[in-house]
Write a protein that holds these residues in place. Sequence first.
Motif, PDB file in Angstrom:
ATOM      1  N   ILE A   1       0.843  -1.201   0.000  1.00  0.00           N
ATOM      2  CA  ILE A   1       0.000   0.000   0.000  1.00  0.00           C
ATOM      3  C   ILE A   1       0.874   1.245   0.000  1.00  0.00           C
ATOM      4  O   ILE A   1       0.615   2.207  -0.735  1.00  0.00           O
ATOM      5  CB  ILE A   1      -0.961  -0.009   1.209  1.00  0.00           C
ATOM      6  N   GLN A   2       1.938   1.233   0.792  1.00  0.00           N
ATOM      7  CA  GLN A   2       2.836   2.391   0.840  1.00  0.00           C
ATOM      8  C   GLN A   2       3.535   2.599  -0.501  1.00  0.00           C
ATOM      9  O   GLN A   2       3.696   3.734  -0.953  1.00  0.00           O
ATOM     10  CB  GLN A   2       3.846   2.226   1.965  1.00  0.00           C
ATOM     11  N   LEU A   3       3.936   1.519  -1.152  1.00  0.00           N
ATOM     12  CA  LEU A   3       4.566   1.652  -2.471  1.00  0.00           C
ATOM     13  C   LEU A   3       3.563   2.173  -3.501  1.00  0.00           C
ATOM     14  O   LEU A   3       3.915   2.980  -4.366  1.00  0.00           O
ATOM     15  CB  LEU A   3       5.159   0.318  -2.914  1.00  0.00           C
ATOM     16  N   GLN A   4       2.311   1.726  -3.400  1.00  0.00           N
ATOM     17  CA  GLN A   4       1.287   2.252  -4.299  1.00  0.00           C
ATOM     18  C   GLN A   4       1.038   3.735  -4.022  1.00  0.00           C
ATOM     19  O   GLN A   4       0.777   4.514  -4.952  1.00  0.00           O
ATOM     20  CB  GLN A   4       0.009   1.435  -4.164  1.00  0.00           C
ATOM     21  N   ASP A   5       1.157   4.128  -2.754  1.00  0.00           N
ATOM     22  CA  ASP A   5       1.031   5.553  -2.417  1.00  0.00           C
ATOM     23  C   ASP A   5       2.156   6.370  -3.056  1.00  0.00           C
ATOM     24  O   ASP A   5       1.950   7.509  -3.468  1.00  0.00           O
ATOM     25  CB  ASP A   5       1.040   5.758  -0.900  1.00  0.00           C
TER      26      ASP A   5
ATOM     27  N   LEU B   1       3.890  10.231  -7.298  1.00  0.00           N
ATOM     28  CA  LEU B   1       4.607  10.578  -8.528  1.00  0.00           C
ATOM     29  C   LEU B   1       3.665  11.271  -9.515  1.00  0.00           C
ATOM     30  O   LEU B   1       4.061  12.228 -10.190  1.00  0.00           O
ATOM     31  CB  LEU B   1       5.231   9.324  -9.151  1.00  0.00           C
ATOM     32  N   HIS B   2       2.425  10.821  -9.586  1.00  0.00           N
ATOM     33  CA  HIS B   2       1.438  11.479 -10.452  1.00  0.00           C
ATOM     34  C   HIS B   2       1.011  12.824  -9.855  1.00  0.00           C
ATOM     35  O   HIS B   2       0.853  13.809 -10.586  1.00  0.00           O
ATOM     36  CB  HIS B   2       0.214  10.580 -10.648  1.00  0.00           C
ATOM     37  N   VAL B   3       0.838  12.857  -8.548  1.00  0.00           N
ATOM     38  CA  VAL B   3       0.410  14.085  -7.881  1.00  0.00           C
ATOM     39  C   VAL B   3       1.473  15.179  -8.034  1.00  0.00           C
ATOM     40  O   VAL B   3       1.141  16.349  -8.216  1.00  0.00           O
ATOM     41  CB  VAL B   3       0.101  13.813  -6.390  1.00  0.00           C
TER      42      VAL B   3
END
Length: 114
Positions: A46-50, A55-57
């Motif tokens: 979950i943290q890696l997906q965050d 990166l998009h944000v």
Amino acid sequence: MTAMHAGDPAPQVLVPHWLTAAQRTELAATIREALDGWPVHPVAAIQLQDVLTELHVAAARDAVWPASAARVRLATGWEADVLPVRLSAAELAGVLAAPNLPAALRAVLLGELV
């Protein structure tokens, strides 16, 4: 200034890591490879997906509010593709734990190389 009540959890601090477009692309690829290729604890996943989301944000934030990062780039002499990627300590630890993280990118994230 406000004081926190005793026993309240400390707020999560997000630290900006100034990465070039190539470094952000490499970081995203590294994280995707780690998620797809190695067993990752569900919380770490979950943290890696965050991190992927951040990166998009970072790019979206620069598109909406370009002046903030532009001032830093102007003051430091960095190229126009350098953006702040804001990571918590837990997110950074998850990225640093990725077995496939390139050494140069690790150094940048640790502040050893700019």
